[in-house]
Design a protein around this motif. Structure first.
Motif, short mmCIF file in Angstrom:
data_model
loop_
_atom_site.label_atom_id
_atom_site.label_comp_id
_atom_site.label_asym_id
_atom_site.label_seq_id
_atom_site.Cartn_x
_atom_site.Cartn_y
_atom_site.Cartn_z
N LEU A 150 45.71 34.31 41.97
CA LEU A 150 46.33 35.63 42.06
C LEU A 150 46.63 36.17 40.67
CD1 LEU A 150 48.80 35.12 45.05
CD2 LEU A 150 46.57 36.24 45.08
N GLN A 151 47.11 35.30 39.78
CA GLN A 151 47.35 35.73 38.40
C GLN A 151 46.05 36.23 37.77
OE1 GLN A 151 49.81 32.99 35.97
NE2 GLN A 151 50.06 31.80 37.82
N VAL A 152 44.97 35.48 37.99
CA VAL A 152 43.68 35.83 37.41
C VAL A 152 43.18 37.16 37.95
CG1 VAL A 152 41.25 35.14 37.30
CG2 VAL A 152 43.04 33.45 36.92
N MET A 153 43.31 37.38 39.24
CA MET A 153 42.89 38.66 39.83
C MET A 153 43.59 39.83 39.16
SD MET A 153 42.79 37.75 43.90
CE MET A 153 42.68 39.50 44.33
N GLY A 154 44.86 39.62 38.82
CA GLY A 154 45.63 40.69 38.19
C GLY A 154 45.21 40.96 36.76
N VAL A 155 45.24 39.93 35.93
CA VAL A 155 45.03 40.16 34.49
C VAL A 155 43.57 40.32 34.11
CG1 VAL A 155 47.18 39.07 33.78
CG2 VAL A 155 45.14 37.66 34.03
N ALA A 156 42.66 39.69 34.86
CA ALA A 156 41.24 39.80 34.53
C ALA A 156 40.53 40.89 35.31
CB ALA A 156 40.54 38.47 34.78
N GLY A 157 41.12 41.33 36.42
CA GLY A 157 40.47 42.32 37.26
C GLY A 157 41.21 43.63 37.39
N VAL A 158 42.39 43.59 37.99
CA VAL A 158 43.13 44.82 38.28
C VAL A 158 43.51 45.58 37.01
CG1 VAL A 158 45.25 45.77 39.29
CG2 VAL A 158 44.01 43.95 40.48
N LEU A 159 44.02 44.88 36.02
CA LEU A 159 44.51 45.57 34.81
C LEU A 159 43.40 46.21 33.99
CD1 LEU A 159 47.39 43.17 33.68
CD2 LEU A 159 47.54 45.26 35.03
N PRO A 160 42.31 45.49 33.67
CA PRO A 160 41.23 46.18 32.95
C PRO A 160 40.67 47.37 33.73
CG PRO A 160 40.91 43.81 32.85
CD PRO A 160 42.01 44.06 33.83
N LEU A 161 40.55 47.22 35.04
CA LEU A 161 40.03 48.31 35.86
C LEU A 161 40.98 49.50 35.86
CD1 LEU A 161 37.82 49.34 37.74
CD2 LEU A 161 38.98 48.19 39.64
N TYR A 162 42.28 49.23 35.90
CA TYR A 162 43.29 50.30 35.86
C TYR A 162 43.15 51.11 34.57
CZ TYR A 162 47.89 52.52 36.44
OH TYR A 162 48.92 53.43 36.59
N GLY A 163 43.09 50.41 33.43
CA GLY A 163 42.94 51.10 32.16
C GLY A 163 41.64 51.87 32.07
N TYR A 164 40.58 51.27 32.57
CA TYR A 164 39.26 51.90 32.56
C TYR A 164 39.26 53.20 33.37
CZ TYR A 164 34.23 52.33 33.68
OH TYR A 164 32.95 52.79 33.85
N VAL A 165 39.77 53.16 34.58
CA VAL A 165 39.78 54.33 35.46
C VAL A 165 40.70 55.42 34.88
CG1 VAL A 165 40.48 55.17 37.75
CG2 VAL A 165 39.17 53.04 37.53
N ALA A 166 41.84 55.00 34.31
CA ALA A 166 42.77 55.99 33.76
C ALA A 166 42.15 56.80 32.63
CB ALA A 166 44.04 55.28 33.27
N GLN A 167 41.30 56.17 31.85
CA GLN A 167 40.65 56.88 30.73
C GLN A 167 39.35 57.57 31.15
OE1 GLN A 167 41.59 57.68 27.74
NE2 GLN A 167 43.43 56.44 27.46
N GLY A 168 39.16 57.73 32.45
CA GLY A 168 38.01 58.49 32.92
C GLY A 168 36.76 57.70 33.19
N PRO A 184 37.43 32.78 33.80
CA PRO A 184 37.74 31.37 33.53
C PRO A 184 38.85 31.16 32.52
CG PRO A 184 35.36 31.75 33.52
CD PRO A 184 36.01 33.10 33.52
N THR A 185 38.85 31.93 31.43
CA THR A 185 39.89 31.71 30.41
C THR A 185 41.26 32.12 30.92
OG1 THR A 185 40.49 32.03 28.10
CG2 THR A 185 39.56 33.94 29.23
N HIS A 186 41.33 33.17 31.74
CA HIS A 186 42.63 33.53 32.31
C HIS A 186 43.11 32.48 33.32
CE1 HIS A 186 43.71 37.32 30.51
NE2 HIS A 186 42.50 37.81 30.70
N LEU A 187 42.18 31.89 34.06
CA LEU A 187 42.55 30.81 34.96
C LEU A 187 43.08 29.62 34.16
CD1 LEU A 187 42.72 29.59 37.77
CD2 LEU A 187 40.30 28.96 37.58
#
Length: 296
Positions: A150-168, A184-187
């Motif tokens: 769950l930690q990995v899903m957040g920091v490696a997936g949700v957060l980069p995608l959030y920043g990406y979408v916010a900037q268009g 893997p490194t976040h895990l």
């Protein structure tokens, strides 16, 4: 009282949140060929601050009984100790967590409207849901096993995608290969931060990887996971126009130190060195390509 709230906030852990958000934004800028929107940058990083505060406050509230059993806590693990030490009340900390959750949703709604990016709202809800599934019933996966994912899903997936979408950034063009690189490194980092808490986690029935397999096996697993990230680097970095250069020696050397610093029982200085090395490997893997994107 202000010092107690500063202790509870565990601001150094903001790096886990801020860097993936920045990375996602710079990837969007690179792929769109446009400049970084500074107002959006501020809004996204505010979301990250609120998310990090929600996580540490809500986790402290959920783990207070386990934290009272913990005699091997470090600056990296074992909670902030404000509830254990009686510096803040559970009610105050729980209220603060709810305020942060509501505030980050409000920030996300504002960004979604301003940027024409409605996906930001469900991503914010998902970020909150991951913490709930990690620490709270009915799932409480940090105790049942799988909390690291769950930690990995957040920091490696949700957060980069959030920043990406916010900037268009366009969802269909999102470089998922970069996420595969980071997983893997976040895990490994999530496993490492549980190393000092192995005794209390095992006593409380918290099924972290170190509690299940022991610290030494977990340390070799951390090295293996970081090795996988390094092997994936040409593929992941290439998806955003970067090359796997000599800078990868930084996370490689840091990851190698994790199993080589031994013996490292919980409560020792060496276990803290292990955790610091694993964190360095992960943050370097995120920060160095981030710097390359910013400079290009």
């Amino acid at each position: 009282m202000s010092r107690a709230w500063l202790q509870a906030s565990r601001l150094p852990s903001q790096s886990y949140i801020a860097l993936p958000l920045l990375l996602g934004q710079l990837v969007a800028v690179r792929m769109r060929g446009q400049s970084l929107d500074l107002g959006t940058l501020v809004g996204v990083q505010l979301f990250g601050l609120l998310d990090q505060l929600f996580i540490v406050y809500a986790n402290d509230w959920a783990d207070q009984e386990t934290d009272r059993r913990n005699r091997t806590a470090t600056v990296f693990s074992g909670g902030s100790r404000v509830l254990v030490e009686g510096r803040l009340s559970p009610r105050a900390l729980g209220t603060a967590a709810l305020v942060c959750a509501g505030s980050l949703l409000a920030v996300s709604v504002g960004l979604a409207v301003a940027r024409g990016a409605p996906l930001l709202v469900p991503l914010a809800v998902l970020a909150l849901g991951l913490l709930w599934a990690y620490s709270y019933p009915p799932l409480r996966l940090s105790y049942r096993g799988g909390g690291e994912w769950l930690q990995v899903m957040g920091v490696a997936g949700v957060l980069p995608l959030y920043g990406y979408v916010a900037q268009g950034g366009v969802l269909g063009h999102f470089p998922w290969a970069l996420v595969v690189l980071l997983l893997p490194t976040h895990l490994a980092c999530a496993i490492a931060t549980a190393l000092p808490d192995e005794p209390s986690d095992r006593e409380s029935g918290k099924l972290t990887v170190p509690a299940r397999v022991g610290g030494e096996r977990a340390a070799w697993g951390i090295l293996t996971l970081n090795g996988l990230t390094l092997a994936l680097a040409p593929f992941g970095l290439g998806s955003v126009g970067l090359r796997a250069d000599a800078w990868l020696l930084v996370p490689a050397v840091a990851a190698l130190a994790v199993p080589l610093v031994r013996p490292a029982p919980p409560g020792s200085k060496r276990v803290q060195v292990r955790v610091a090395a694993a964190i360095t490997a992960t943050l370097a893997t995120v920060a160095l390509p981030l710097i390359a994107l910013a400079a290009s």
